[in-house]
Enzyme design. Structure first.
Site, PDB file in Angstrom:
ATOM      1  CB  SER A 147       3.510  11.472  42.138  1.00  0.00           C
ATOM      2  OG  SER A 147       2.725  11.420  41.013  1.00  0.00           O
ATOM      3  CD  GLU A 170       9.689  13.141  32.279  1.00  0.00           C
ATOM      4  OE1 GLU A 170      10.963  12.940  31.823  1.00  0.00           O
ATOM      5  OE2 GLU A 170       9.582  12.797  33.532  1.00  0.00           O
ATOM      6  N   PRO A 171       4.219  15.582  32.445  1.00  0.00           N
ATOM      7  CG  PRO A 171       2.541  16.924  31.586  1.00  0.00           C
ATOM      8  CD  PRO A 171       4.153  16.505  31.483  1.00  0.00           C
ATOM      9  NE  ARG A 228      -1.160  12.210  40.629  1.00  0.00           N
ATOM     10  CZ  ARG A 228      -1.060  11.014  41.007  1.00  0.00           C
ATOM     11  NH1 ARG A 228      -2.263  10.484  41.199  1.00  0.00           N
ATOM     12  NH2 ARG A 228       0.072  10.522  41.505  1.00  0.00           N
ATOM     13  CB  CYS A 284     -11.149 -13.025  48.995  1.00  0.00           C
ATOM     14  SG  CYS A 284     -12.320 -13.788  47.782  1.00  0.00           S
TER      15      CYS A 284
HETATM   16  C1  LIG Z   1       5.752   9.085  37.294  1.00  0.00           C
HETATM   17  C2  LIG Z   1       6.772   9.863  36.451  1.00  0.00           C
HETATM   18  C3  LIG Z   1       5.973  11.039  35.980  1.00  0.00           C
HETATM   19  C4  LIG Z   1       4.796  11.256  36.026  1.00  0.00           C
HETATM   20  O1  LIG Z   1       4.164  11.666  37.298  1.00  0.00           O
HETATM   21  P1  LIG Z   1       2.650  12.325  37.421  1.00  0.00           P
HETATM   22  O2  LIG Z   1       2.472  12.430  38.828  1.00  0.00           O
HETATM   23  O3  LIG Z   1       1.874  11.259  36.800  1.00  0.00           O
HETATM   24  O4  LIG Z   1       2.702  13.506  36.635  1.00  0.00           O
HETATM   25  C5  LIG Z   1       7.011  11.738  35.344  1.00  0.00           C
HETATM   26  N1  LIG Z   1       8.459  11.506  35.276  1.00  0.00           N
HETATM   27  C6  LIG Z   1       8.694  10.465  35.826  1.00  0.00           C
HETATM   28  C7  LIG Z   1      10.558  10.277  35.862  1.00  0.00           C
HETATM   29  C8  LIG Z   1       8.111   9.561  36.684  1.00  0.00           C
HETATM   30  O5  LIG Z   1       8.566   8.668  37.203  1.00  0.00           O
END
Ligand SMILES: *Cc1c(COP(=O)(O)O)cnc(C)c1O
Length: 422
Positions: free
Chosen positions: A210, A281-282, A284, A351
């Site tokens: 990531s 699968e984006p 972020r 805290c």
């Molecule tokens: C966390 C994750 C993502 C998304 O990652 P980003 O850094 O938010 O794009 C996609 N696929 C899998 C399997 C993940 O664990």
């Protein structure tokens, strides 16, 4: 003398005025008055633009990684813009279903899917189950016997691990996710699944990490994966997520379109048949820059060593600085065009001394108690990782668009916090 905040860190189309910032046509000062602070403000236009960019850049089946930020409004938005929704727990699956996303547009992930989670996923007919381990294959085998067919991808570890800017090859065994290609586990898993009635394997999935700024790691992974599937008759190859975004001025990341183009070129270069769907699968890259968090400053402590500014949130709404040492910037909402000569440590109200939002933030000289301070690029892994540490209620979330704000998640109340008391 630090420059004023770089507007490119804010949501698309944000306007910096002398005494206010306008996002999605709505004044941030007005939002703080109406909804109180801390507050997550998401620009719907930015969210839609990033979803549409991903849908256009990859093949059908590209998904939004919902763990980065999930609520029903977000799941619906991603679905409306042509993305599938990627979930990794029963809780995420439940919200996506409540939002009205059809099962056929949901992808199930997870390295420890329970029998219940798998059964629910099969029940609603998810588009793909991304299979992670041998125990899961066993569970699936006993479930499909009774419930029909499951469409799967096999998650493999290509031996490429991304560490912020650099990539290092690691031992295949050293990951809790997926099947190792080098050890032969990935091949054994594939053969086992092909031999299991009811399981249909569409292809492989890899996710190398990531907040990745360079495409080299993806190309390296593509080389390994393309070689692995060379003799299989698969129709899908998913490259996971992980595309990075700039959090502070000066950082640069490829766009979603550039990321996809680079991967496509790499896939072709390694002989992947053009008929194989290239999906991703984006998370972020879709949501991070779409949001800012608004805080109110409640205390200022000028010490010999440094000045502390304490705001009304903290590690409970943004744990990333504590977890990963992540950097952010801050700006004074009523003075966004001013120079920022005042170095402060921006801290929360929790805290512990570790409750730091920005180790060294730069703000206008006049910024102090009572002022509204915002941190941009907080749309990913802020709300979704939020906690109730110190029994602090989680903030509200609003979507802004075309001059209007709508509440998508209300602020938690003390009654909400007390509801689990038995
Ligand atoms: C966390 C994750 C993502 C998304 O990652 P980003 O850094 O938010 O794009 C996609 N696929 C899998 C399997 C993940 O664990």
């Amino acid at each position: 003398m630090a420059e004023p905040i770089d507007g490119s860190l804010l949501p698309d189309g944000a306007v910096l005025l002398d005494d206010d910032v306008v996002v999605g046509g709505v004044s941030l000062r007005a939002l703080a008055e109406e909804f109180a602070t801390p507050l997550f403000v998401y620009d719907e236009g930015t969210l839609r633009a990033r979803c549409a960019e991903a849908a256009a850049a990859f093949d059908p089946g590209v998904a939004f990684a919902s763990k980065s930020f999930l609520c029903a409004a977000m799941a619906r938005l991603a679905h409306d813009e042509g993305l599938c929704v990627d979930v990794s727990t029963g809780g995420e699956l439940d919200i996506a279903m409540r939002a009205g996303v059809p099962g056929s547009r949901i992808v199930l992930h997870g390295n420890n899917k329970s029998v219940d989670e798998l059964a629910s996923a099969i029940e609603v007919g998810v588009r793909r189950v991304v299979v992670d381990n041998f125990d899961e294959i066993g569970r699936l085998a006993s479930l499909v016997g009774r419930r029909g067919r499951v469409d799967c991808l096999v998650r493999v570890t290509p031996g490429v691990e991304a560490h912020t800017h650099e990539f290092i090859r690691t031992g295949q065994e050293d990951s809790k996710f997926g099947f190792s290609i080098v050890s032969g586990d990935a091949r054994r898993a594939l053969e086992l699944m092909k031999a299991t009635p009811g399981l249909r394997v569409h292809g492989v999935h890899s996710h190398i990490g990531s907040q990745i700024f360079e495409l080299d790691g993806y190309r390296e992974a593509m080389a390994v994966v393309a070689d692995f599937v060379r003799d299989d008759d698969f129709d899908e190859l998913c490259v996971g997520g992980g595309l990075g975004v700039p959090y502070v001025a000066g950082e640069r990341a490829p766009s979603i379109a550039q990321w996809a183009a680079g991967l496509r070129e790499s896939a072709r270069g390694h002989g992947v048949d053009p008929s194989v769907r290239l999906t991703a699968e984006p998370g972020r890259a879709i949501v991070a820059q779409a949001a800012v968090t608004l805080y109110r400053v409640g205390a200022r402590k000028a010490l010999e060593q440094r000045t502390y500014l304490a705001v009304d949130g903290g590690m409970s709404d943004n744990p990333r600085p504590v977890l990963y040492g992540s950097g952010y910037e801050a700006f004074d909402v009523a003075r966004p065009l001013d120079q920022r000569p005042q170095p402060v440590r921006l801290v929360g109200k929790h805290c512990e001394s570790g409750d730091v939002i920005i180790d060294e933030a730069w703000l206008p000289a006049a910024t102090g108690v009572g002022d509204l301070v915002a941190t941009p690029v907080t749309g990913a892994y802020g709300y979704s990782m939020a906690s109730n540490y110190n029994r602090v209620p989680r903030p509200a979330v609003v979507f802004v668009n075309d001059g209007r704000a709508r509440l998508v998640l209300r602020r938690e109340t003390f009654d909400d916090l007390a509801r689990l008391e038995a």
